[in-house]
Design an enzyme around this catalytic site. Structure first.
Site, PDB file in Angstrom:
ATOM      1  CG  HIS A   1     -11.087 -29.878  41.021  1.00 58.97           C
ATOM      2  ND1 HIS A   1     -12.399 -29.757  41.367  1.00 58.97           N
ATOM      3  CD2 HIS A   1     -10.456 -28.818  41.577  1.00 58.97           C
ATOM      4  CE1 HIS A   1     -12.563 -28.671  42.109  1.00 58.97           C
ATOM      5  NE2 HIS A   1     -11.394 -28.078  42.259  1.00 58.97           N
ATOM      6  N   GLY A   2     -10.198 -32.738  37.473  1.00 59.38           N
ATOM      7  CA  GLY A   2      -9.264 -33.577  36.717  1.00 59.38           C
ATOM      8  C   GLY A   2      -9.849 -34.923  36.378  1.00 59.38           C
TER       9      GLY A   2
END
Lengths: 462, 339
Positions: free
Chosen positions: A322-323
């Site tokens: 996701h990041g």
């Protein structure tokens, strides 16, 4: 090009009408060119990255198929490294450099390497994983390499699911892209209805709740406990409506062309355990990790300790997907922890009585909402301070950007979502009058109540 | 038959899309709709603020024509202006002018050629929300009016790259599509229903629109919000104002050296200054700046006249003045030039 824009509506109207106007043998050209244009509308030059990866994977698939022994693995590794290399370069280089710099600063070494100043290609994580699933399936022998370069390119670039999924498998999607699809009015109706429902979730619910959520998260120090709770709860609904709304539009758009994409959400907030939650939330990603990471690592078949490690690895990778931020890792860790607790206390199964089910649904919603705080926060410090604010009552002055009527509307919309989410998706579109009534009602409500400040979908940033 | 219909529909959609990418075509289309088809877009028919919000009851289509005067032999009037004067004034609206040369801040055309046989007068005009920085940005002033300043090749090349990208990926395409497909008179009732519902039920207006204290005017939010640089209610920075005067002096000297006999600055008040000042405490930007003028810096001021005028100076549905406000300003210009 955002789905919730006039640009996309006109673009889509052109593509769908040209799709059915063209003979079957030319449709892939239309879809490929449209998909390229769709992607280039964000940053045109980045299409070259996709072309390079498509070419590498296309060639590697044939080499894997023809090779034997160690060579097969080597070609697979080449393909995976090409895909992951691009992902790591754009998404994780600066994150790793931050951590390296912090470590080396203890030895008085500063600025070891220059930082990258690049914009992340949109949907990078999605199409990378989709591309990797192709070569992995070829390696496993579950998929033959696609001979038609154009069709394979279309598999990676197919615009409905290019930038935010669902992350498809070649066994599901590839053959559909080359199949001769006759016009079906039922497909068109189902697809348009799903798209309208997706727009409703995004423009009417998600973007409306976002105003309160953003106000709470961006100015958390100004919030009272109650307004902070409101913001946090609304964020849980916002992210669901935003992401599932996108998925509905993507699945609906594909459905109008007779292509069936996989379902990505199945009322996850009605889950009675976190295990069930992850079978209902972002299904394409969770099954990707299950099939390509969890099961190859041994799953639950190699003892309790290995099982725990596997779960942690899968969730940490999911957080990282996701990041490049520690907040995403903590979000993932919370889910992993509760999932493991459920496993060891045998709490994965749903209770039979109604009251028990309700308690469990509230529990899952509560845990996932707390975890979302980390997901949404820009830093661990911010997340920590928000949790303190939630835990320690503080009813100082604060305001929310809505009046009482609009706040009431928000709760009504959440109720509408709960009641109609499954019904719309399984709606019988054979009755033309009923179908048109529902479709036009949705369109009218989207127009009247929609918030159109062209807010990007949350998952585009991944 | 079905296939032909689908082909025609797809070609139609593609044509609308491709033409909406083209800025030149959109400008032509806007003029064609306004002057040939007489179906002007909302911003042309009504005000810019109304066309952003469609709040019913806030249209103002009163047209007040400007007076006309005879021409003269002596004075060439140059006006560097913004949208307040764009397409609104002609030579005959001013008294005894030999020539009127209008230059917009946003135009690429520039480079004055002064005719030294005439008395050249320069007016640098700006709306209050963009003053004084717009009128003291010497890069813009000197480059636009005189072609001075370094030629920046990388900037020029970047412009070429941007122009090429715009052919296929115009960032304004959504606005252009809305204009082509949806900006028509018969859609206004439904837009007004949505706007009225949002305002009366949810107290919602678009973020860049506010209502005046007496609910009679639409205002640009940035002119009301005290945190905005353009606001009539943001506290003034005294040091910045003094620095502004220094720059204004240098600007006047620069243009006078080039042949202008007289140089004037003129600041047009925000609507919010006139209609909200009693409720909110106006920061007195215009009287403060104009009060610092001396023998070298002159202003054509309409502040006092506007503040004390009983008639409506500004449009209810637009950021700009109405014909009456413009006439008052033109009268002031005529009076100043005649002195």
């Amino acid at each position: 090009m955002l789905f919730n824009s006039l640009q996309f509506l006109v673009f889509f109207a052109f593509v769908i009408s040209a799709f059915y106007a063209l003979p079957h043998k030319n449709r892939w050209i239309l879809l490929l060119l449209s998909s390229c244009y769709f992607y280039m509308a964000f940053i045109p030059q980045y299409i070259l990255i996709l072309f390079a990866v498509i070419l590498i994977d296309y060639v590697c698939a044939f080499l894997i198929h023809k090779a034997t022994g160690v060579k097969r693995k080597a070609f697979l590794l080449l393909s995976l490294m090409a895909n992951l290399g691009i992902l790591v370069y754009f998404k994780y280089y600066n994150f790793f450099l931050d951590n390296l710099s912090l470590l080396l600063s203890h030895f008085n070494i500063h600025n070891p390497l220059p930082y990258l100043d690049v914009i992340l290609p949109i949907g990078l994580s999605f199409h990378t994983f989709q591309a990797m699933s192709y070569t992995i399936e070829v390696y496993r022998g579950a998929q033959k390499p696609e001979r038609h370069l154009g069709i394979y390119a279309l598999y990676v670039l197919y615009f409905p699911q290019l930038v935010a999924g669902p992350i498809e498998r070649p066994q599901n999607l590839l053959h559909q892209l080359s199949a001769k699809i006759p016009y079906s009015v039922l497909n068109l109706r189902k697809g348009l209805l799903l798209m309208a429902w997706g727009f409703f979730k995004k423009a009417v619910i998600a973007d409306r709740l976002a105003e309160i959520a953003d106000n709470s998260f961006n100015f958390w120090w100004q919030q009272s406990t109650s307004t902070m709770w409101l913001g946090v709860l609304f964020y849980s609904i916002q992210i669901y409506c935003d992401f599932s709304g996108y998925s509905d539009i993507a699945i609906g758009a594909a459905k109008t062309m007779g292509v069936d994409l996989m379902e990505n959400f199945k009322n996850p907030y009605l889950s009675t355990s976190l295990s069930e939650f992850w079978r209902r939330w972002h299904i394409s990603l969770s099954t990707w990790f299950k099939d390509y990471v969890y099961i190859p690592l041994g799953g639950s078949r190699k003892g309790a300790l290995k099982f725990c490690v596997n779960i942690l690895v899968v969730f940490l990778l999911s957080g990282l997907w996701h990041g490049a931020r520690y907040t995403f890792l903590i979000w993932a860790l919370i889910h992993a922890l509760f999932l493991l607790l459920e496993h060891f206390f045998h709490e994965q199964e749903a209770p039979s009585e109604f009251f028990g089910k309700v308690i469990r649904i509230v529990y899952v919603f509560f845990i996932s909402t707390i975890a979302w705080i980390f997901f949404r926060s820009q830093s661990l410090l911010q997340a920590k301070e928000i949790i303190y604010k939630l835990a320690i009552p503080n009813e100082g002055p604060s305001s929310i950007p809505f009046n009482a009527i609009e706040l009431t509307l928000c709760f009504i919309l959440i109720a509408v979502l709960l009641i109609f989410e499954t019904r719309v998706k399984s709606y019988n579109v054979k009755n033309r009058a009923n179908y048109l009534g529902l479709l036009w009602s949705l369109i009218f409500i989207c127009y009247l109540l929609g918030i159109y400040n062209y807010k990007q979908f949350i998952y585009f940033q991944f | 038959m079905k296939r032909i219909s689908l082909y025609l529909f797809s070609v139609g959609c593609l044509a609308v899309y491709v033409l909406s990418l083209n800025t030149g075509f959109m400008e032509w289309w806007a003029d064609f709709r306004t002057y040939t088809l007489h179906t002007p877009y909302a911003k042309a028919r009504y005000g810019d603020l109304y066309s952003n919000c469609y709040l019913p009851g806030y249209t103002d289509t009163n047209y007040i024509p400007l007076k006309k005067f005879g021409t003269g032999d002596e004075v060439d009037l140059y006006i560097l202006h913004d949208s307040y004067l764009e397409g609104k004034v002609k030579k005959e609206n001013f008294k005894d002018l030999h020539d009127l040369i209008l230059l917009n801040y946003s135009t690429d055309k520039s480079v004055l050629r002064l005719d030294k046989k005439h008395k050249n007068v320069l007016i640098i005009e700006s709306a209050e929300r963009n003053a004084p920085w717009r009128m003291t940005d010497t890069v813009i002033l000197y480059k636009k009016l005189l072609g001075e300043g370094p030629k920046n090749n990388s900037f020029h090349n970047k412009n070429k790259e941007t122009e090429w990208k715009k052919l296929f990926f115009n960032p304004n395409i959504n606005q252009n599509l809305e204009f082509s497909l949806y900006d028509y008179e018969y859609f206004i009732p439904i837009k007004e229903i949505k706007a009225a519902m949002n305002y009366h039920l949810f107290n919602r207006l678009p973020k860049d629109i506010s209502l005046s204290a007496d609910n009679n005017y639409l205002l640009l939010s940035e002119t009301v919000d005290p945190s905005s640089l353009s606001s009539s209610f943001r506290p003034l920075d005294a040091g910045y104002i003094l620095k502004t005067m220094e720059i204004m002096k240098k600007v006047c000297e620069h243009f006078k050296k080039l042949g202008f006999k007289e140089v004037y600055f003129s600041i047009i008040p925000n609507t919010a200054t006139l209609v909200n000042s009693k409720r909110m405490g106006y920061n007195l930007k215009i009287p403060t700046i104009e009060g610092l003028s001396d023998t070298s810096v002159h202003f054509i001021s309409v502040y006092n006249e506007f503040m004390h005028c009983p008639a409506k100076i500004f449009r209810r549905d637009d950021t700009h003045w109405n014909g009456y406000g413009l006439q008052l300003w033109v009268n002031q210009v005529n009076h100043t030039i005649a002195k």
